[in-house]
Design an enzyme around this catalytic site. Structure first.
Site, PDB file in Angstrom:
ATOM      1  N   ASN A  94       0.869  -1.178   0.000  1.00 25.53           N
ATOM      2  CA  ASN A  94       0.000   0.000   0.000  1.00 25.53           C
ATOM      3  C   ASN A  94       0.905   1.227   0.000  1.00 25.53           C
ATOM      4  O   ASN A  94       1.521   1.539   1.011  1.00 25.53           O
ATOM      5  CB  ASN A  94      -0.900  -0.034   1.244  1.00 25.53           C
ATOM      6  CG  ASN A  94      -1.735   1.221   1.403  1.00 25.53           C
ATOM      7  OD1 ASN A  94      -1.803   2.048   0.492  1.00 25.53           O
ATOM      8  ND2 ASN A  94      -2.388   1.344   2.555  1.00 25.53           N
ATOM      9  N   GLU A 131      -6.700   4.755   7.995  1.00 29.96           N
ATOM     10  CA  GLU A 131      -6.472   6.173   7.649  1.00 29.96           C
ATOM     11  C   GLU A 131      -7.697   6.771   6.965  1.00 29.96           C
ATOM     12  O   GLU A 131      -7.991   7.955   7.146  1.00 29.96           O
ATOM     13  CB  GLU A 131      -5.209   6.291   6.776  1.00 29.96           C
ATOM     14  CG  GLU A 131      -3.956   6.073   7.618  1.00 29.96           C
ATOM     15  CD  GLU A 131      -2.774   5.460   6.884  1.00 29.96           C
ATOM     16  OE1 GLU A 131      -2.767   5.427   5.640  1.00 29.96           O
ATOM     17  OE2 GLU A 131      -1.851   4.977   7.584  1.00 29.96           O
ATOM     18  N   GLU A 155      -4.971  -4.744  10.748  1.00 31.80           N
ATOM     19  CA  GLU A 155      -3.929  -3.731  10.934  1.00 31.80           C
ATOM     20  C   GLU A 155      -4.189  -2.990  12.237  1.00 31.80           C
ATOM     21  O   GLU A 155      -4.998  -2.052  12.270  1.00 31.80           O
ATOM     22  CB  GLU A 155      -3.950  -2.727   9.771  1.00 31.80           C
ATOM     23  CG  GLU A 155      -3.686  -3.348   8.420  1.00 31.80           C
ATOM     24  CD  GLU A 155      -3.145  -2.333   7.417  1.00 31.80           C
ATOM     25  OE1 GLU A 155      -2.078  -2.613   6.868  1.00 31.80           O
ATOM     26  OE2 GLU A 155      -3.755  -1.279   7.228  1.00 31.80           O
ATOM     27  N   GLY A 166       2.908   2.405  10.684  1.00 32.91           N
ATOM     28  CA  GLY A 166       3.869   3.491  10.491  1.00 32.91           C
ATOM     29  C   GLY A 166       4.616   3.872  11.758  1.00 32.91           C
ATOM     30  O   GLY A 166       5.267   4.912  11.812  1.00 32.91           O
ATOM     31  N   LYS A 220      -0.015   4.211  -0.198  1.00 34.77           N
ATOM     32  CA  LYS A 220      -0.690   5.371   0.408  1.00 34.77           C
ATOM     33  C   LYS A 220      -0.509   6.586  -0.507  1.00 34.77           C
ATOM     34  O   LYS A 220      -0.483   6.416  -1.728  1.00 34.77           O
ATOM     35  CB  LYS A 220      -0.166   5.607   1.827  1.00 34.77           C
ATOM     36  CG  LYS A 220      -0.230   4.314   2.661  1.00 34.77           C
ATOM     37  CD  LYS A 220       0.032   4.500   4.110  1.00 34.77           C
ATOM     38  CE  LYS A 220      -0.071   3.145   4.811  1.00 34.77           C
ATOM     39  NZ  LYS A 220       0.052   3.254   6.274  1.00 34.77           N
ATOM     40  N   SER A 230       3.834  -2.025  10.168  1.00 27.12           N
ATOM     41  CA  SER A 230       5.288  -2.078  10.320  1.00 27.12           C
ATOM     42  C   SER A 230       5.891  -3.430   9.923  1.00 27.12           C
ATOM     43  O   SER A 230       6.862  -3.884  10.527  1.00 27.12           O
ATOM     44  CB  SER A 230       5.699  -1.700  11.753  1.00 27.12           C
ATOM     45  OG  SER A 230       5.263  -0.382  12.058  1.00 27.12           O
ATOM     46  N   HIS A 279      -9.370   1.216   5.113  1.00 28.66           N
ATOM     47  CA  HIS A 279      -8.099   1.402   5.828  1.00 28.66           C
ATOM     48  C   HIS A 279      -8.330   2.360   6.998  1.00 28.66           C
ATOM     49  O   HIS A 279      -9.125   3.294   6.886  1.00 28.66           O
ATOM     50  CB  HIS A 279      -7.045   1.948   4.862  1.00 28.66           C
ATOM     51  CG  HIS A 279      -5.667   1.914   5.424  1.00 28.66           C
ATOM     52  ND1 HIS A 279      -5.232   2.829   6.353  1.00 28.66           N
ATOM     53  CD2 HIS A 279      -4.645   1.053   5.227  1.00 28.66           C
ATOM     54  CE1 HIS A 279      -3.984   2.530   6.698  1.00 28.66           C
ATOM     55  NE2 HIS A 279      -3.601   1.458   6.031  1.00 28.66           N
TER      56      HIS A 279
HETATM   57  P1  13P Z   1       3.336   0.468   7.531  1.00 28.87           P
HETATM   58  O1  13P Z   1       3.802  -0.840   6.949  1.00 28.87           O
HETATM   59  O2  13P Z   1       4.049   1.657   6.972  1.00 28.87           O
HETATM   60  O3  13P Z   1       3.292   0.428   9.025  1.00 28.87           O
HETATM   61  O4  13P Z   1       1.812   0.653   7.033  1.00 28.87           O
HETATM   62  C1  13P Z   1       0.922  -0.393   7.217  1.00 28.87           C
HETATM   63  C2  13P Z   1      -0.323  -0.079   6.484  1.00 28.87           C
HETATM   64  O5  13P Z   1      -1.098   0.762   6.893  1.00 28.87           O
HETATM   65  C3  13P Z   1      -0.585  -0.804   5.234  1.00 28.87           C
HETATM   66  O6  13P Z   1      -1.890  -0.591   4.784  1.00 28.87           O
END
Ligand code: 13P
Length: 251
Positions: free
Chosen positions: A12, A101, A169, A175, A14, A214, A99
């Protein structure tokens, strides 16, 4: 339960990457070709502006391309939104939905995620439905309950169990460099497997449950051998082809 499923390693991106980032897809393809057969399905979800170019670039390779969101309707007066048939037209085969976010930044409810998932399935996309608790919810002992509600309310009925993909997640692991422990991941993925079997019957055993938060080359192997982990949804470490390739190899 849920063993023997072909893992899915999904990236992803983002809101990262412009045209120059397509080099990473070309590089990943080279690495995969040199490696020969891989034991996992491979997916990259770049920003919407790159989906079409990425899909052209990845055509004929083992890399599938997906979107990061879609609207619940096929077309209409929804400025700035992108529909599931538009993603298909651009070459996408999957779409990430719900997601954390998007749930936070855009106030997406589980009901809205479910409507989007139905639209994705109708258009022929495989939705990846994201669930996961916040740190405060985990601290309050509510993680299992939160995830159960998200599964119940965000996931539509599927005709084909192979199209059922959940990504767990934990919000506090996204992150942050913090990952859940293998025991915590195993416990939550087993909980999700039970929920899916309750919801879909034996088809729930064929659904892939990805872990995200992560994931990186150094922890991927341990995470991917955890019971009921059928792949990974990778953020930051999917931006560089070499890192992402190492995670694919770990599967
Ligand atoms: P990270 O791998 O950067 O922690 O992000 C995970 C994520 O949100 C994937 O959708």
């Amino acid at each position: 339960m849920g063993t023997g499923l072909r893992p899915l390693i999904a990236g992803n991106w983002k809101m990262n990457g412009a045209g120059a980032a397509l080099e990473q897809i070309a590089r990943l393809n080279t690495l995969l070709e040199e490696a020969g057969e891989v034991a996992a399905d491979v997916l990259l979800c770049p920003p919407a502006t790159l989906v079409h170019r990425a899909a052209n670039l990845a055509e004929g390779s083992v890399i599938a391309i997906g979107g990061q969101d879609c609207h619940a309707q096929a077309s209409g007066a929804h400025t700035g939104d992108i529909s599931a048939p538009m993603l298909v037209d651009a070459g996408a085969r999957y779409v990430i939905l719900g997601h954390s976010e998007r749930r936070t930044d855009h106030g997406e409810t589980s009901a809205a995620v479910r409507d989007k998932a139905v639209a994705a399935l109708v258009a022929g996309l495989t939705p990846i439905i994201c669930v996961g608790e916040t740190q405060a919810q985990r601290d309050a002992g509510a993680a299992n309950q939160v995830v159960a509600e998200q599964i119940a309310d965000s996931m539509p009925l599927y005709e084909d169990a192979s199209q059922t993909i959940v990504a767990y997640e934990p919000v506090w692991a996204i992150g942050t460099g913090k990952t859940a422990t293998a025991d915590d991941i195993a416990a939550m993925h087993t909980h999700i497997r039970d929920l899916l079997v309750k919801k879909y019957g034996s088809a729930g055993e064929q659904a892939r449950i990805l872990y995200g938060g992560s994931v990186k080359p150094s922890n991927a192997a341990e995470i991917l051998r955890t019971p009921n982990v059928n792949g990974a949804l990778v953020g930051g470490a999917s931006l560089l082809a070499d890192d992402f390739f190492s995670i694919i190899v770990a599967a």
